[in-house]
Motif scaffolding. Sequence first.
Motif, short mmCIF file in Angstrom:
data_model
loop_
_atom_site.label_atom_id
_atom_site.label_comp_id
_atom_site.label_asym_id
_atom_site.label_seq_id
_atom_site.Cartn_x
_atom_site.Cartn_y
_atom_site.Cartn_z
N GLU A 164 36.39 43.52 45.79
CA GLU A 164 37.45 42.78 45.09
C GLU A 164 38.29 43.77 44.30
OE1 GLU A 164 35.28 38.43 44.39
OE2 GLU A 164 35.61 39.76 42.71
N ALA A 165 39.61 43.50 44.22
CA ALA A 165 40.52 44.37 43.47
C ALA A 165 40.82 43.75 42.11
CB ALA A 165 41.81 44.57 44.26
N TYR A 166 40.83 44.59 41.08
CA TYR A 166 41.21 44.17 39.72
C TYR A 166 42.28 45.14 39.26
CZ TYR A 166 37.39 40.94 39.92
OH TYR A 166 36.58 39.90 40.30
N ILE A 167 43.50 44.59 39.07
CA ILE A 167 44.66 45.46 38.97
C ILE A 167 45.49 45.26 37.71
CG2 ILE A 167 46.68 46.32 40.20
CD1 ILE A 167 45.55 45.00 42.74
N GLY A 168 45.34 46.14 36.75
CA GLY A 168 46.27 46.24 35.63
C GLY A 168 46.10 45.22 34.51
N GLU A 169 46.82 45.46 33.43
CA GLU A 169 46.73 44.60 32.26
C GLU A 169 47.33 43.22 32.52
OE1 GLU A 169 48.64 46.91 29.21
OE2 GLU A 169 46.93 48.27 28.99
N VAL A 187 29.26 47.69 39.81
CA VAL A 187 29.89 48.99 40.02
C VAL A 187 31.28 48.87 40.65
CG1 VAL A 187 28.73 49.35 42.25
CG2 VAL A 187 29.59 51.32 40.97
N ASN A 188 32.23 49.60 40.06
CA ASN A 188 33.61 49.65 40.55
C ASN A 188 34.00 51.08 40.85
OD1 ASN A 188 35.20 46.90 39.34
ND2 ASN A 188 33.34 47.49 38.28
N ALA A 189 34.98 51.23 41.75
CA ALA A 189 35.61 52.54 41.97
C ALA A 189 37.00 52.48 41.33
CB ALA A 189 35.73 52.83 43.46
N ALA A 212 40.79 48.95 39.54
CA ALA A 212 39.54 49.35 40.18
C ALA A 212 39.19 48.38 41.30
CB ALA A 212 38.40 49.40 39.16
N VAL A 213 38.26 48.82 42.14
CA VAL A 213 37.74 47.98 43.22
C VAL A 213 36.26 47.73 42.95
CG1 VAL A 213 37.25 47.82 45.68
CG2 VAL A 213 39.40 48.84 44.91
N LEU A 214 35.90 46.46 42.83
CA LEU A 214 34.49 46.08 42.63
C LEU A 214 33.78 46.05 43.98
CD1 LEU A 214 32.13 44.72 40.97
CD2 LEU A 214 33.19 42.54 41.59
#
Length: 205
Positions: A41-46, A83-85, A95-97
């Motif tokens: 999963e992607a988590y992107i920005g504020e 864990v994320n990258a 980051a990518v979970l």
Amino acid sequence: MKLSRDFYNRPTLDVARDLIGKVLVHHRRGVRTSGVIVEVEAYIGESDPACHAAPGPTKRNKPLYGPPGFAYVYLNYGIHWLVNAVTEAEGSPAAVLIRALEPLDGIETMRRRRKRRVSDHDLCRGPGNLTIAMGIGQAQNGEDLCGRRLYIEDRGLPQPEEISWGTRIGITVGTEREWRAFVRSHPSVSGRRPRQSAVARLRRS
DNA sequence: AGCAAGATTAGC
DNA sequence: CTAATCTTGCTA
């Protein structure tokens, strides 16, 4: 081949897509565990309300603001390490979970770390389960993914043909974004397993 | 200093 | 459906 810093220094959705089919590797106490990434999963920005960077820079989300290609590991629900990258340039928090793996190396070690007795496909099914099986925890927060202990590599496996995109799991905000990528109908993918069709059930009986 | 909520999981 | 379990970030 180990993924380079440049791999992570790209738009997060591109990194997420390209991580499917790559291999997460962790060396610990001389034991190597690894698995093919089948769900992220992607988590992107504020501006992404579900991203930990949403409140702005804090002590916890510091790795997200750092350079790409580092691990962001945090405790969820007081129980599970996820864990994320970290992706994108320094100062751009994203980051990518990693949510699920198909186990490759060190399956016996994984089985020992997981208390429950489960099938191989279930060993790294779910973000909290895979960190237990891989031996990833607080100590790996901030670890360099371009180092030698924890990294992701390209083993030349064929890119899975059916990569599906859908909404992210387990969040209450930002649910409209389809930023979850996974290999369709892969047995190690988390979430509710799709209901078997009537024909499939008949075939099995 | 106190409190509510959270990128989950397993068990009833 | 809900408990488990604890850190973070917000409010006072």
